[in-house]
Every structure is written in structure tokens, then in C-alpha cells.
Design a protein around this motif. Sequence first.
Motif, PDB file in Angstrom:
ATOM      1  N   UNK A 275       1.681 -10.050   2.969  1.00 42.78           N
ATOM      2  CA  UNK A 275       2.150  -8.902   2.300  1.00 42.78           C
ATOM      3  C   UNK A 275       3.605  -8.940   2.527  1.00 42.78           C
ATOM      4  N   UNK A 276       3.958 -10.009   2.720  1.00 44.63           N
ATOM      5  CA  UNK A 276       5.245 -10.360   3.147  1.00 44.63           C
ATOM      6  C   UNK A 276       6.244  -9.287   2.929  1.00 44.63           C
ATOM      7  N   UNK A 277       6.743  -9.170   1.695  1.00 47.46           N
ATOM      8  CA  UNK A 277       7.868  -8.278   1.626  1.00 47.46           C
ATOM      9  C   UNK A 277       7.469  -6.837   1.635  1.00 47.46           C
ATOM     10  N   UNK A 278       6.184  -6.518   1.585  1.00 49.61           N
ATOM     11  CA  UNK A 278       5.815  -5.108   1.705  1.00 49.61           C
ATOM     12  C   UNK A 278       6.328  -4.596   3.023  1.00 49.61           C
ATOM     13  N   UNK A 279       6.090  -5.386   4.081  1.00 47.04           N
ATOM     14  CA  UNK A 279       6.635  -5.007   5.367  1.00 47.04           C
ATOM     15  C   UNK A 279       8.131  -4.935   5.267  1.00 47.04           C
ATOM     16  N   UNK A 280       8.656  -5.949   4.588  1.00 46.68           N
ATOM     17  CA  UNK A 280      10.084  -6.038   4.545  1.00 46.68           C
ATOM     18  C   UNK A 280      10.711  -4.839   3.902  1.00 46.68           C
ATOM     19  N   UNK A 281      10.191  -4.451   2.719  1.00 45.43           N
ATOM     20  CA  UNK A 281      10.869  -3.427   1.953  1.00 45.43           C
ATOM     21  C   UNK A 281      10.561  -2.022   2.422  1.00 45.43           C
ATOM     22  N   UNK A 282       9.364  -1.831   3.012  1.00 43.54           N
ATOM     23  CA  UNK A 282       9.006  -0.472   3.370  1.00 43.54           C
ATOM     24  C   UNK A 282       9.473  -0.076   4.755  1.00 43.54           C
ATOM     25  N   UNK A 283       9.479  -1.046   5.690  1.00 43.77           N
ATOM     26  CA  UNK A 283       9.844  -0.680   7.044  1.00 43.77           C
ATOM     27  C   UNK A 283      11.323  -0.812   7.312  1.00 43.77           C
TER      28      UNK A 283
ATOM     29  N   UNK B 112       9.885   4.501  -4.279  1.00 46.05           N
ATOM     30  CA  UNK B 112       9.200   5.398  -3.353  1.00 46.05           C
ATOM     31  C   UNK B 112       7.889   5.952  -3.904  1.00 46.05           C
ATOM     32  N   UNK B 113       7.642   5.809  -5.195  1.00 50.92           N
ATOM     33  CA  UNK B 113       6.420   6.330  -5.787  1.00 50.92           C
ATOM     34  C   UNK B 113       5.202   5.584  -5.236  1.00 50.92           C
ATOM     35  N   UNK B 114       4.112   6.301  -5.060  1.00 49.37           N
ATOM     36  CA  UNK B 114       2.910   5.687  -4.512  1.00 49.37           C
ATOM     37  C   UNK B 114       2.393   4.577  -5.415  1.00 49.37           C
ATOM     38  N   UNK B 115       2.496   4.776  -6.730  1.00 55.81           N
ATOM     39  CA  UNK B 115       1.998   3.753  -7.657  1.00 55.81           C
ATOM     40  C   UNK B 115       2.747   2.438  -7.474  1.00 55.81           C
ATOM     41  N   UNK B 116       4.061   2.517  -7.338  1.00 62.75           N
ATOM     42  CA  UNK B 116       4.869   1.311  -7.169  1.00 62.75           C
ATOM     43  C   UNK B 116       4.526   0.629  -5.848  1.00 62.75           C
ATOM     44  N   UNK B 117       4.376   1.409  -4.784  1.00 61.05           N
ATOM     45  CA  UNK B 117       4.037   0.847  -3.475  1.00 61.05           C
ATOM     46  C   UNK B 117       2.690   0.135  -3.504  1.00 61.05           C
ATOM     47  N   UNK B 118       1.695   0.781  -4.104  1.00 61.86           N
ATOM     48  CA  UNK B 118       0.359   0.176  -4.172  1.00 61.86           C
ATOM     49  C   UNK B 118       0.344  -1.055  -5.074  1.00 61.86           C
ATOM     50  N   UNK B 119       1.125  -1.013  -6.163  1.00 68.91           N
ATOM     51  CA  UNK B 119       1.199  -2.176  -7.039  1.00 68.91           C
ATOM     52  C   UNK B 119       1.817  -3.368  -6.316  1.00 68.91           C
ATOM     53  N   UNK B 120       2.879  -3.113  -5.547  1.00 78.56           N
ATOM     54  CA  UNK B 120       3.538  -4.192  -4.818  1.00 78.56           C
ATOM     55  C   UNK B 120       2.616  -4.817  -3.783  1.00 78.56           C
TER      56      UNK B 120
END
Length: 362
Positions: A5-13, A140-148
Motif C-alpha cells: 500500500x506503499x504510498x498510502x502510508x506515504x501520503x496519509x501519514x 482528504x475525501x474518504x472516496x479518494x482515500x479508499x480508491x487509492x
Amino acid sequence: MILSLAAVAAMSSGGGSGLNYSSSLDPFDSSTSWILGEDPSNSSSSSSSSSDPAARTLTPDLQPAATAVALRELNPWDVALCVTGTLVSCENALVIAVLFYTPTLRAPMFVLIGSLAAADLLAGLGLILNFVFAYLVDGSAEFVTLLSVALLISAFSASVLNILAITVDRYLSLYNALTYHTERTVTFTYAMVALVWAASLALGLLPALGWNCLRDEPACSVLRPVTKINAVALAVAFLLVFALMTQLYLQICRIAFRHAQQIAVQHQFVAMSTTKGVSTLSAILCAFGACWLPFATYSIVADSSYPAVYTYAAVLPATCCSVINPIVYAFRNPDIQKSLWVACCGCVPSNLSLRPRTSSDV
């Protein structure tokens, strides 16, 4: 199948701090808005005089949006992930183009190579999109986060599972050498590819189906919005895949050495070839483990309270695995090399055309 989830961690944290910039008022600056207001010196005048245009003055409309601009500071780790995603996308797009436009590359092993390239291409695009969502659009929208997170989990899971499928194909090509090219093997290959993508899509959809921590931050793992329990499950699943790959590679080495011993006439040549093949397979397995094991281990022991820099340091090597995959599984294959030479130069080197193809080339 993990976690990359590589960049999920990157972009969210990892967030950057906002920078506020202000400038002095300029009556000719188009960014400064002006409104009509009453002149205080004429406040005692009658209503008729206050309606006179000469009695009105222009005063600047000092709204917060007009006097300050909030910008997010670039995080070097995010830039590194975006650059890695761009390189991954370019490499695997080239592999897919070569396989698509070369009719002779339709054997089962090339189907698996194409499936791996497609997974890594999606992973690279996911890294780029995460950077875009974080810095260029409102992510920041939940839809964008879940899609990523769905795209990244599915892509990296498919990448790891396709590598496992290629390992299984290598094992079968040696274990069933006489019947490897039958129609049954082709059907089995397509069934493996379908199973890989079905499992990957199912894993990617889990956060969208409610398995997330968007409304329960303490339950988050190092990879928001994946929960700690889900992250541990994905990490353990990856460790099982890695253990299975290690076992299969050991079996491949045993079969290769047994074949070398059975061919007494070519003993010296086969021994050299087998030793080279075992070294290549060992290097491939070690590179795969070096890329993914740190991230898998960190996902098990860490949680959302750990510093974001540790997550970046574990994620970046995992994404680099998708940079290595085209080199290991595609560009080393002599048939793909021939297609690249023909496409780029219109010719094939003589030493390449005489090179035999072995299972280690896949």
C-alpha cells in the motif's frame, strides 16, 4: 500481496506543514478585492448626501483567502515514491508493448510475464496518483482515500502473487519437462492468472467494504486507512508466500542438480550451467526478500503511533521491487531481448540469437 500500500502510508501519514504568505496591499493587484464603503468623515451628513458617489470611498476587502495562501511543503519521501512510480510505469509499459506487438510471444511463460508487468504498471500509476491527490488535488475525501488504497493493495498483491505464479511455472517446467508445452499447461496458466487477479481485487476491496479505520484512528496501522489487524494479516500472508517460494526454489535446484548428474556425457557443461542457474535463482529470491521482508516485519510490530519516517523507509524498498521485476523476469529473457533489438535497431546481435533459453530466463 501485501501491503505495499506503499504510498498510502506515504501520503496519509506524512504531512507537510502549511506555509502562509502575505503581501502588502496593492491597489492595482488583481488578487486584492475592493468594496464600496461610507467615508467616516461624512457620517453626520444626511441620507441624500451619503448617496452621493463623492461621499463614498473604496476600502479593501480583507478576506483571509485573499491575504494568505496555504501551501503544503513537499516531502522528499513523497517525491522519491513518485519518481519510483514513474520509473516503474515506464519500464512495465515497455514490457507490455513488446509482448502485445510480438505475435511469437504467446507461450504460457509470457502470459505470466505480461500479467506481472500489468500489476507493476498499476502499482506505479497508483504511486503517481497518490502524489497527485496529496499535493495537487484535495485528497482528504474518504472516496479518494479508499480508491487509492484499493488500487495499491490490488496492484501490489497482484505483483507478489504473479511472482509466486512464475515460480510455480518454473517448477512445473522442470518437473514436467516432457508435457510442459501441452494445452493443459496453457489452460492451467490462464487459470492461475485469473485466480491471482481475483484474489488481488478481493483484497483491494476490503477497505472499501468497511475494513478501514477512517472513523477509528487509534485502530489504524502504519498504513492508513488499513486497520492494524488487517495489516498483520496481509503481512503474515506475504510471509507464507515467501516461504512457499523458497521451498519451490529449493525443489527447482534439486531437480536441476539431478538432471546434471543424469547426463554424464555433458557433465562439465551442465554442471556449469546448473551452477549459474542456481546462483541466478538465489539472487532473485534474495532480492525479493530484501525488498519486502522489512516492510512485512515492520507492519506486524508497528502501529500508527510510530514516526512516519519509519514507514517511508520500509515502504520505499518494497516499491523498488517493481523496478527490479521487469529486469529480472522480462529483459533477461532472450526472446524479449530479440524483440527489443528489432524494435530499436532493426537487427539482432549474433551472440543473442545463439543463446539457449533456460528456465532461469523466465
